[in-house]
Design a protein around this motif. Sequence first.
Motif, PDB file in Angstrom:
ATOM      1  N   SER A  99      98.435  84.949  -8.181  1.00 45.85           N
ATOM      2  CA  SER A  99      97.691  85.031  -6.925  1.00 45.85           C
ATOM      3  C   SER A  99      96.305  85.575  -7.194  1.00 45.85           C
ATOM      4  CB  SER A  99      98.432  85.937  -5.923  1.00 45.85           C
ATOM      5  OG  SER A  99      98.592  87.223  -6.478  1.00 45.85           O
ATOM      6  N   GLU A 526      93.091  74.577   2.474  1.00 45.68           N
ATOM      7  CA  GLU A 526      92.335  75.449   3.374  1.00 45.68           C
ATOM      8  C   GLU A 526      91.005  74.798   3.745  1.00 45.68           C
ATOM      9  OE1 GLU A 526      92.686  79.915   2.646  1.00 45.68           O
ATOM     10  OE2 GLU A 526      93.169  79.098   0.679  1.00 45.68           O
ATOM     11  N   PRO A 571      98.818  79.988   2.205  1.00 43.14           N
ATOM     12  CA  PRO A 571      97.723  80.926   2.485  1.00 43.14           C
ATOM     13  C   PRO A 571      97.771  81.397   3.932  1.00 43.14           C
ATOM     14  CG  PRO A 571      96.933  78.984   1.323  1.00 43.14           C
ATOM     15  CD  PRO A 571      98.339  78.699   1.719  1.00 43.14           C
TER      16      PRO A 571
END
Length: 838
Positions: A99, A526, A571
């Motif tokens: 991450s 995203e 996310p």
Amino acid sequence: MRRHLLWLSLLLQAIALSHADEQKILGSDADGSNGDNAHVEVTAAQEAKPVPGAELFDTALNELRKLHKPFKSRTQKQSGILGTLLQLGLKVVPTLRLSAPPAETTKAARPGPLVHAVKLLEESAAKNNSDALYLLAEMNFYGNYTHPRDFKVAFDYYQRLASLNGNSSAQYMVGLMYSTGIGGSVERDQARALLYYTFAANQGHIRAEMTVAHRHHAGIATTKSCDNAVKYYKRVADKAMVWYRSGPPGGMSWVSENYRIADESGGVYGGGASVSSAGINAVKAHPNSDANASIEDIIEYLDLLSQKGDFKASFNLGRLYYEGERGLPKNFDIASHYFFMVTRKFWKKGRIVDNYKPPLEKYACKAAGFIGRMHLRGEGVKQSFALAKWWFERGMTHSDAQSQFGMGLLYLHGYGVEKNIVKATALFKSAAEQDFSPAQVQLGALYLDQGNAEDPAAASHFFEMAARHGNLEAYYFIAEMNYFGVGRDKSCSQAITYYKTVAERTEPLVSSWTEANLAHEDGDDELALLEYIGAAEQGYEKAQNNVAFLLDPEQSRLPLPQWLYPRAQKPALLHDPELALIYWTRSSRQGNIDALVKMGDYYLEGIGAAADVDKAVQCYTGAAEFHQSAQALYNLGWMHENGLGLNQDFHLAKRYYDQALETNEEAYLPVTLSLLKLRARSAWNTMTNGRINSIQDEPAPSKDWSLSEWIANFLQDDLMYYDDEEYDPLFDDGMPGGDGNLGDFDDGIVESLVIIGLMAALVFLIMYRQQRQQAARRREEEETRRQQQEQHQQQQQQQRDGAAQNQGAPNQDAPNQGLFPPGGGMGFGDWAAGAVGH
């Protein structure tokens, strides 16, 4: 009080906008675009007067250009069975994912040009430099140049720029953030979103105009208003046509990027379960079809045929590369190569070859038309009207429609030839007769210029013909004729439909579809979400579906255990079920059935909103109308089976399950298993005398036939039996010692006549019995009347006897009536009856 002051300041800004000189900045207000390749547009007045912080901004921009890495489009190749199994196997294998560090540490730890550029931009923004403010806002919103996203900081920069000089791009972005509340930057407020959108639209921001038009059309944060919606859609359509006609002869061309990402995997519920991939929408693949083939497979197959001398394959390859499609960018060099392969097979050294196959002439002329079009438009070659005319003349030898249209354009505008409207019109007519839509549009436009009373009707006819092929200009002309009432009555609803289509089809001008698709293909969901949101706000149904799909927490997949299939966490930006429900709703209102079923799921499970079973039932019922969604029918059956939101009724549950299977054959396994369980529950309910309505056998429909219909059907069945191919012909031979063949007289007809006779006798007996019953009924009625008459006569006789006794002792007070009672007196009737009886 602060809220009233805020609204007052916004109104003052709107008044001051007409007197303010707007500064052109990164993102270009003309098209509302964004991204890493944005550039600065500086007006002449700004060049004369130095802008505070401009040097700092230019230095920062040079540093950022060192970090620019644009996305590259990748072709989509569908995997076969082995490839799919390999992909699934790789997904099951546990993977280690690292991450990223938190945003705060990331921003502080990034060395190199980015840190230096951001520092320079912040210094420039401190001096109220509009370009620096906008670029910092874009970097914090989209994450340009690998900058970490911070939506609250982005909102502050956008709002600061909008308040500084009323910048339309900043106002548009503030409206978008108020509408979506993306990233938790601000609380959703649709009223404020519409206000900022309107401010930007009134300054001519094309994306804001389209967004405001959609909101008035759909009734989002305002009442539906066709007049307001068509006003803004017309503005966008007018700009779209100016942009379209600013291109080479024949108009701009591009590859449409407007598609649903869920459809790549069979729809939001997967292949076979979604409406988009089931029923009438299912891909009917067979061994000889290319339904499941990728574009790469098709090109490879056609190229193999082309190398073997197949001129049809060569022409189709040239057309594929010339027109392009999603996953296959246009390549004019390769297209011209294949077109020349076809023409060289027909023309050798300026003359037609001998002994050619008949279809070759047709395809060679079509290829010549494409080569002429490329020279006319300067696509892949230097623009040359002379060469275009030469190739068009070759194509016209076989009446190629595109060649006729191209030659018509040369004469219409005088490109390399003397302008001649008459010749152009004749060529357009010849091409239009072959249903070539661009020629039909040009012909319709020429009719509109004539000004005669009957010309608008003729023009409308040609526009309608071209609109069947999706011609953009045809849609625009039809919208204009409906809006102004030319050749027809004014129709706001018709005009808004066509204006909306024109606006949505000019994707390169008004939307960010290309950037969104590239980000999704690159795995950056995203960024793809942020780009799709802009298109979704503009009213693209497919973009609304894409946003909802990316945010969907209940995407259909095999529910493997976490220890067996360690999945990466989504996310935080993609965790917004409330926003997902908003866009499922908007997508469903534009006719998407799968989105309507998703709405039902959300309301049933309480995702993105409070659980509401009644709303879920309404959504499923709407999606199940006309058997459109097998998933909705199955859900309604399950709700009837379990009594959730609907009356518990096993019989109705079975009916819904059966309808789901009728709608989608691929629902066989789940429907069969559900029916087995349902029948077991129904049998137990029947045995225990439960209160639930159990499954009942549907009565077979029976028709009341008349005697003639029954006889006709009987004779037809009888003849069909003896005409059956399986009937053994040995039984047609006569018996030994018999009378032999009786000619054409069929024994079946004799049996039929006997049956008819029996039926007639039966009918006669029934009628005779009915007549006997009626006669007996009449006799009973006559006997009853006779007895009533006798009783009446006896009563009259008794009355006469009493009257005679009274006459023996006359009343002294009674007047003298003479020998006969007066007519109409009280005793006249008795006297007359007695006289007759004697």
